[in-house]
Design an enzyme around this catalytic site. Structure first.
Site, PDB file in Angstrom:
ATOM      1  CG  ASP A 178      -4.807  -1.930   3.344  1.00  0.00           C
ATOM      2  OD1 ASP A 178      -5.260  -2.744   4.341  1.00  0.00           O
ATOM      3  OD2 ASP A 178      -4.622  -0.941   3.444  1.00  0.00           O
ATOM      4  CG  ASP A 229      -0.527  -4.255   4.337  1.00  0.00           C
ATOM      5  OD1 ASP A 229      -1.133  -3.675   3.167  1.00  0.00           O
ATOM      6  OD2 ASP A 229      -0.313  -3.797   5.426  1.00  0.00           O
ATOM      7  CG  ASN A 281      -8.248  -1.325   5.678  1.00  0.00           C
ATOM      8  OD1 ASN A 281      -7.224  -0.735   6.427  1.00  0.00           O
ATOM      9  ND2 ASN A 281      -8.650  -0.871   4.485  1.00  0.00           N
ATOM     10  CG  ASN A 337      -1.946   1.117   1.417  1.00  0.00           C
ATOM     11  OD1 ASN A 337      -1.773   2.363   0.789  1.00  0.00           O
ATOM     12  ND2 ASN A 337      -3.115   0.834   1.690  1.00  0.00           N
ATOM     13  CD  GLU A 340      -4.656   4.274   1.025  1.00  0.00           C
ATOM     14  OE1 GLU A 340      -5.321   5.299   1.216  1.00  0.00           O
ATOM     15  OE2 GLU A 340      -4.263   3.785   2.137  1.00  0.00           O
ATOM     16  CG  ASP A 398       0.312   4.814   6.607  1.00  0.00           C
ATOM     17  OD1 ASP A 398       0.105   4.489   5.060  1.00  0.00           O
ATOM     18  OD2 ASP A 398      -1.088   5.376   6.713  1.00  0.00           O
ATOM     19  CG  HIS A 399       0.165   0.153   4.533  1.00  0.00           C
ATOM     20  ND1 HIS A 399      -0.685  -0.807   4.796  1.00  0.00           N
ATOM     21  CD2 HIS A 399      -0.702   1.273   4.547  1.00  0.00           C
ATOM     22  CE1 HIS A 399      -1.796  -0.251   4.976  1.00  0.00           C
ATOM     23  NE2 HIS A 399      -1.831   0.965   4.770  1.00  0.00           N
TER      24      HIS A 399
END
Length: 262
Positions: A147, A218, A149, A7, A34, A247-248
């Site tokens: 991802d 993930d 989530n 991501n 993303e 941030d991943h």
């Protein structure tokens, strides 16, 4: 064969980080999420210069998924998830590459909960489960990567008691992930690291990365034919520490060559 999911949290803004990691790890196939870019703004030329052909399903400002390959042009088999309750959101792309069918996905976040965003997350999950069953039934080497989530268990989240009301850890979401895996999928990262604390995401706030306060959201899920070829699964967590990074962190698996049929 190395297949990764990442991501990128904005493919153009993070392009230097993405290219640096591609040069370092040299994955054969990468699923990106993303993108946060419409189709005409996807940086395909820069990626081609780095040795990767690409398929992408973009969307202005939000969402967006792509599949990159340096082992041949990915052959698109599906754009969008069948039964998606909001097909205007770019969250799924599927392609055949390197003898494997790969579904790259970005599952909805679902917050705030309760509410329409959480309802959409559950509906999207139901559509994914239905499509995933058809992939399993086909009997071909296939993976779902992206991802999700979802933190599947308490072992996948730092201080789980703080997440009990969050859409990423809500019981209906964890149940949906369990129903998906029960079709016959292997959670590659957890299979290789059954008892380890291993995360793929660290928030930008509260110094989460330095404190080791992460989440495992993930995932790469492998059909039985692919799970038999799994030799490794890792998180390139150090990439999360780079300047202007997502941030991943990238997550990757290694697959042995397919055995020839006699």
């Amino acid at each position: 064969m190395i297949v990764a999911t990442y991501n990128v949290n904005g493919v153009n803004g993070r392009l230097p980080v993405l290219l640096r990691w591609l040069a370092e790890r040299a994955p054969d196939v990468v699923c990106l999420q993303e993108l946060k870019a419409p189709d005409d703004k996807f940086p395909h030329a820069a990626l081609r210069d780095a040795g990767y052909e690409a398929l992408w399903h973009g969307q202005k400002s939000w969402n967006g998924v792509a599949i990159l390959s340096r082992i041949g042009t990915p052959v698109e088999t599906r754009r969008g998830l069948p039964g998606d309750p909001d097909p205007a959101q770019s969250r799924y792309i599927e392609a055949a590459v390197g003898g494997v069918l790969i579904g790259g996905l970005y599952l909805p976040n679902g917050n705030p909960r309760p509410g329409p965003k959480f309802d959409y997350k559950l509906a999207w999950f139901d559509a994914l489960i239905a499509h995933a069953q058809s992939l399993i039934d086909a009997g071909v080497p296939v993976m779902l990567a992206g991802d999700f989530n979802v933190m599947p268990t308490e072992a996948d989240v730092y201080k789980p008691e703080r997440w009990t009301e969050d859409a990423l850890f809500a019981p209906p979401v964890r149940d949906a992930f369990a129903r998906l895996v029960a079709q016959g999928w292997t959670d590659a990262l957890r299979h290789v690291h059954p008892d380890e604390t291993i995360y793929t995401f660290w928030d930008y706030f509260r110094n989460a990365y330095a404190r080791g306060a992460g989440l495992r959201i993930d995932h790469l899920l492998l059909s039985p034919a692919l799970a038999a070829r799994l030799t490794d699964a890792q998180v390139d967590a150090h990439v999360r520490g780079w300047e202007k990074t997502s941030d991943h962190a990238p997550v990757w698996i290694a697959l042995s060559k397919a055995k020839r049929r006699h």
